[in-house]
Design an enzyme around this catalytic site. Structure first.
Site, PDB file in Angstrom:
ATOM      1  N   ASP A  36       0.769  -1.380  -0.135  1.00  0.00           N
ATOM      2  CA  ASP A  36       0.031  -0.110   0.013  1.00  0.00           C
ATOM      3  C   ASP A  36       1.053   1.286   0.045  1.00  0.00           C
ATOM      4  O   ASP A  36       1.986   1.570   0.693  1.00  0.00           O
ATOM      5  CB  ASP A  36      -0.766   0.020   1.185  1.00  0.00           C
ATOM      6  N   ASP A  42       2.417  13.663   7.941  1.00  0.00           N
ATOM      7  CA  ASP A  42       1.757  15.019   8.415  1.00  0.00           C
ATOM      8  C   ASP A  42       0.329  14.762   7.950  1.00  0.00           C
ATOM      9  O   ASP A  42      -0.552  14.923   8.663  1.00  0.00           O
ATOM     10  CB  ASP A  42       2.517  16.270   8.308  1.00  0.00           C
ATOM     11  N   GLU A  65      -3.238  23.293  10.237  1.00  0.00           N
ATOM     12  CA  GLU A  65      -2.626  23.985   9.021  1.00  0.00           C
ATOM     13  C   GLU A  65      -2.394  23.327   7.952  1.00  0.00           C
ATOM     14  O   GLU A  65      -2.195  23.344   6.611  1.00  0.00           O
ATOM     15  CB  GLU A  65      -1.122  24.585   9.633  1.00  0.00           C
ATOM     16  N   GLU A  66      -2.911  21.769   8.092  1.00  0.00           N
ATOM     17  CA  GLU A  66      -2.698  20.926   7.002  1.00  0.00           C
ATOM     18  C   GLU A  66      -3.912  21.100   6.247  1.00  0.00           C
ATOM     19  O   GLU A  66      -4.173  20.362   4.964  1.00  0.00           O
ATOM     20  CB  GLU A  66      -2.904  19.575   7.606  1.00  0.00           C
ATOM     21  N   ASP A  82      -2.344  21.150  15.851  1.00  0.00           N
ATOM     22  CA  ASP A  82      -1.186  20.970  15.034  1.00  0.00           C
ATOM     23  C   ASP A  82      -1.016  19.289  15.050  1.00  0.00           C
ATOM     24  O   ASP A  82      -0.335  18.616  16.037  1.00  0.00           O
ATOM     25  CB  ASP A  82       0.035  21.565  15.781  1.00  0.00           C
ATOM     26  N   LEU A  84       0.954  17.338  13.824  1.00  0.00           N
ATOM     27  CA  LEU A  84       2.307  16.518  13.853  1.00  0.00           C
ATOM     28  C   LEU A  84       3.277  17.606  14.036  1.00  0.00           C
ATOM     29  O   LEU A  84       3.771  18.388  13.170  1.00  0.00           O
ATOM     30  CB  LEU A  84       2.750  15.804  12.524  1.00  0.00           C
ATOM     31  N   ASP A  85       3.527  18.007  15.511  1.00  0.00           N
ATOM     32  CA  ASP A  85       4.320  19.072  15.768  1.00  0.00           C
ATOM     33  C   ASP A  85       5.964  18.513  15.840  1.00  0.00           C
ATOM     34  O   ASP A  85       5.922  17.586  16.096  1.00  0.00           O
ATOM     35  CB  ASP A  85       3.951  19.517  17.211  1.00  0.00           C
ATOM     36  N   GLU A 231      -1.097  26.244  18.189  1.00  0.00           N
ATOM     37  CA  GLU A 231       0.325  26.026  19.056  1.00  0.00           C
ATOM     38  C   GLU A 231       0.491  26.872  20.262  1.00  0.00           C
ATOM     39  O   GLU A 231       0.276  26.217  21.417  1.00  0.00           O
ATOM     40  CB  GLU A 231       1.541  26.145  18.227  1.00  0.00           C
TER      41      GLU A 231
HETATM   42  P1  FDP Z   1       8.508  22.182  12.648  1.00  0.00           P
HETATM   43  O1  FDP Z   1       8.713  23.338  11.824  1.00  0.00           O
HETATM   44  O2  FDP Z   1       9.753  21.186  12.643  1.00  0.00           O
HETATM   45  O3  FDP Z   1       6.955  21.592  12.542  1.00  0.00           O
HETATM   46  O4  FDP Z   1       5.636  24.060  14.737  1.00  0.00           O
HETATM   47  C1  FDP Z   1       6.805  24.451  14.215  1.00  0.00           C
HETATM   48  C2  FDP Z   1       8.110  24.000  14.760  1.00  0.00           C
HETATM   49  O5  FDP Z   1       8.621  22.812  14.214  1.00  0.00           O
HETATM   50  C3  FDP Z   1       8.154  23.744  16.243  1.00  0.00           C
HETATM   51  O6  FDP Z   1       7.532  22.437  16.808  1.00  0.00           O
HETATM   52  C4  FDP Z   1       9.303  23.911  16.847  1.00  0.00           C
HETATM   53  O7  FDP Z   1       9.771  24.518  18.143  1.00  0.00           O
HETATM   54  C5  FDP Z   1       9.775  24.878  15.676  1.00  0.00           C
HETATM   55  O8  FDP Z   1       9.133  24.769  14.553  1.00  0.00           O
HETATM   56  C6  FDP Z   1      11.513  24.505  15.266  1.00  0.00           C
HETATM   57  O9  FDP Z   1      11.923  25.673  14.526  1.00  0.00           O
HETATM   58  P2  FDP Z   1      13.327  25.918  14.013  1.00  0.00           P
HETATM   59  O10 FDP Z   1      13.804  24.882  13.469  1.00  0.00           O
HETATM   60  O11 FDP Z   1      13.388  27.150  13.395  1.00  0.00           O
HETATM   61  O12 FDP Z   1      14.000  26.334  15.396  1.00  0.00           O
END
Ligand code: FDP
Length: 286
Positions: A36, A42, A65-66, A82, A84-85, A231
């Site tokens: 599959d 994300d 945001e997706e 969010d 997938l943070d 967030e």
């Molecule tokens: P990511 O872009 O990897 O999804 O949500 C945005 C985020 O991660 C946060 O989890 C994180 O604190 C930040 O951006 C990391 O950004 P930098 O790489 O600019 O530090």
């Protein structure tokens, strides 16, 4: 999939199929052993949680945001998530998380309309940390056969009195000068830098050890990077319940009135005394 948190507190949660993660993350080919094709992780997380939340019957809308537009449903709670943070950590297999804000008014709206929030960490163990206005409580995932249940791990989590760690996003030369001198002062106090690049992972250790997480105002990006609705407001709400404070540099993050789903703001979140000190420094800067 079951996932709901009632106004009285947490009721049930079943996590997405974690076995699918290596195939969706780029760590393995995007085609699983059965042939599959897998969606990117994300998009997959977004779809799983949107389906789970709308199928409870309690969600009025689910925004992330997706999705260009929120998914509408027939319930009473507006959810901003969010799913997938820390997605830039996928390739290196560093920590990942999810954040959910449960709002009592239609989105976009301020953090003052949050009825609760939670975050999940997918680390060595999976934890779910939540607040519904009566303290911060944590659950841990335990596997039972093919299913995964969440059991209460800790109640009434509070930020420790003696802060130990800080983690600031972006790079030092991009930070506004007040942030740079604040970080110098933290280092003089003997605090340690700890930054993994996932908001929930970095905040999680601030909650455990005391300190500050920030994605600050940058010289060329005064509104920072993190999104208010999905967030910073949900995390700041929970942080206040743990005895902390979250600021955008001049005011409480919960007082921001976002006009759009993707609005960002600088975020300084953690131990109240440190964040207030930084707020003062920023507002008195020339
Ligand atoms: P990511 O872009 O990897 O999804 O949500 C945005 C985020 O991660 C946060 O989890 C994180 O604190 C930040 O951006 C990391 O950004 P930098 O790489 O600019 O530090």
């Amino acid at each position: 999939m079951a996932f709901w948190v009632s106004p009285e507190g947490f009721t049930s949660f079943r996590s997405p199929d974690l076995n699918g993660i290596p195939f969706r993350s780029g760590l393995l080919k995007e085609v699983n052993p059965s042939g599959d094709t897998q969606k990117a992780i994300d998009v997959y997380s977004n779809d799983v949680y949107t389906e789970a939340l709308t199928s409870t019957g309690h969600a009025a809308e689910v925004a992330s945001e997706e999705m260009e537009e929120p998914t509408k449903a027939k319930g009473e709670v507006s959810v901003a998530m969010d799913p997938l943070d820390g997605s830039s950590n996928v390739g290196s297999n560093n920590p990942l998380g999810s954040i959910f804000g449960f709002y009592s008014k239609p989105l976009p709206t301020s953090g003052r309309n949050l009825a609760g929030s939670l975050y999940v960490t997918y680390g060595n163990v999976i934890t779910l940390t939540l607040s519904f206005g009566k303290g911060v409580h944590r659950f841990v995932a335990l596997r039972e056969g093919a299913s995964m249940n969440f059991e209460l791990l800790e109640v009434n989590l509070k930020l420790p009195d003696d802060p130990e760690v800080y983690g600031f996003g972006g790079s030092r030369k991009e930070w506004i000068p007040a942030v740079r001198s604040f970080v110098d002062s933290l280092e003089e106090k003997g605090m340690k830098e700890r930054y993994c690049g996932t908001f929930v992972g970095d905040y999680n250790q601030v909650l455990a050890r005391g300190g500050v997480f920030a994605y600050p105002a940058l010289v060329k990006k005064p509104q920072g990077k993190l999104r208010v609705l999905y967030e910073t407001a949900p995390m700041s709400y929970l942080n206040e319940q743990a005895g902390g404070y979250g600021s955008d540099g001049s005011k409480n993050i919960l007082d921001i009135e976002p006009t759009g789903f993707a609005d960002t703001s600088p975020a300084y979140i953690g131990s109240a005394s440190l964040v207030k000190e930084l707020e003062k420094l920023i507002s008195s800067a020339p």
